[in-house]
Design an enzyme around this catalytic site. Sequence first.
Site, PDB file in Angstrom:
ATOM      1  CB  SER A  66      -0.948   0.076   1.307  1.00 19.18           C
ATOM      2  OG  SER A  66      -1.704   1.331   1.151  1.00 19.18           O
ATOM      3  CG  HIS A 105      -5.110  -0.755   3.932  1.00 19.92           C
ATOM      4  ND1 HIS A 105      -4.992  -0.202   2.523  1.00 19.92           N
ATOM      5  CD2 HIS A 105      -4.095   0.170   4.599  1.00 19.92           C
ATOM      6  CE1 HIS A 105      -4.226   0.999   2.493  1.00 19.92           C
ATOM      7  NE2 HIS A 105      -3.534   1.120   3.835  1.00 19.92           N
ATOM      8  CG  ASN A 106      -7.088  -1.407  -0.557  1.00 23.62           C
ATOM      9  OD1 ASN A 106      -5.994  -1.373   0.205  1.00 23.62           O
ATOM     10  ND2 ASN A 106      -6.965  -2.089  -1.884  1.00 23.62           N
ATOM     11  CD  GLU A 158      -7.223   3.142  -0.211  1.00 24.00           C
ATOM     12  OE1 GLU A 158      -7.633   3.601  -1.366  1.00 24.00           O
ATOM     13  OE2 GLU A 158      -6.382   2.727   0.298  1.00 24.00           O
ATOM     14  CE  LYS A 186      -2.605  -2.689  -0.604  1.00 26.51           C
ATOM     15  NZ  LYS A 186      -3.890  -2.303  -1.664  1.00 26.51           N
TER      16      LYS A 186
END
Length: 489
Positions: free
Chosen positions: A132, A189-190, A193, A186
């Site tokens: 990232s 995480h996105n 986001e 990940k």
Amino acid sequence: MPEDTRAHVGLIGLAVMGQNLALNIERNGFPIAVYNRTEARTREFLDGPARGTRVQGATTIEELIAALERPRRIILMVQAGRPVDAVIEQLRPDLAEGDILIDGGNSLYRDTERRSTALAETGLEYVGMGVSGGEEGALWGPSIMPGGSPEAYRELEPMLTAIAAKSDYGACVSHIGPRGAGHYVKMVHNGIEYGDMQLIAETYDILKRGLGLSAAEMADIFADWNTRDLDSYLIEVTSAVLRYVDPETGQPLVDLILDQAGQKGTGRWTSIDALELGTPIPTIDAAVWARGISSFKSQRVAAAKVLHGPSGDMTGSAHDHLVRQLEGALWAAKVSSYAQGMALLQAASEQYEYGLDLAEIGRIWTGGCIIRAKLLGEIQSAFKADPHLANLMLAEEFAPRLNERTASLREAVRAARALGVPCPAMSAALDYFDSYRQERLPANLIQAQRDYFGAHTYQRLDKEGTFHTEWSEPLAESPAIGVEPYARQ
């Protein structure tokens, strides 16, 4: 090729992310060989961005493999899905036991699980590695989330530590867990986001359409917020975007950008997996569907001529008061959203046996990645103090401030409703907080209804056991209702 001239690592896929990651690796002292399916792309890279470096080029897969020291380490920076499988199939005949394949793209974690299991049977190591930070992060230091075996991570650790972002908490890389754990983290995480960006966008919408502020005025507000608890990369980016003036028209460029948000699927994947795990992430869900409805541009333009909302606005002291309240509102909503994401990681860790360390995940997100923020240092501290913390909102670092600042969030949502400005993510963040803090929810009525029409049974507060009641006949069987009689299953 003599062993002492061989590269430490190979990289396949020279789109911008692949190129920048290769330059980062070379700059930090690790010899690298690169390959791209289109030979012209390799040549352009070697003659352009990599000119004057020690990056080696290969024109075939076989040449790339021959250029690497043992065990071979090969990073795949190709499009997720079938292209990854295709490259793996090309590589496998020439690889040996102990060689390591590293998927640095945004692969779905289930694909990583499948590939990891299949390759392990042939003696190959497979590392699903979340990266990232975008193009700049890849070049100068991303947040790195590698899964796979501990043995594979030990082989990669010196290089990954060198190329990762550095924050006050150390290098932003850590072994995440087995198999698809890195890509799972990940993915979440996105998803976080997505929620973060939507919350900021809704705040911007209230300031702009509800309060009539100019882009320059909003840029100053976000820059000011960035000096306190909202300090983060995305708030900084927001201020910079709002301040940018289009050189052709002299207008704020943001006002000229089509209001249709794209997405690559990781937010949707997060929502799907949360549903399967039965873990609510309503703010992230709202952000996903908000991007979806933004794509209906022509329908929205037509609907705006037919469907109407309130016409009021805010002026004077009410205007100034709301601007002040929005700072606390955005912070509270962001904490609620992060709490949802961390709760999903907890559920996945248990279900998929990943053994995730949430404090360590918070730590490696403090630098390099898109969601890096002051908030993450506090998240790291909360899970370090209590690794079994049931929910981030309960932590000493957050509970008192949430109790105080959700008043601002209520006011922001109330104002948005009065102004007719949609705020699905803010509303969802508040609803998550309110639902989680309730000692009693109306699910008792839902259980009674389910037992009424489907004999699904229920439990009671005053005694142990599972119960079913022969309720009165369904109302739909009454001809006075004017519907067909209900048929029991």
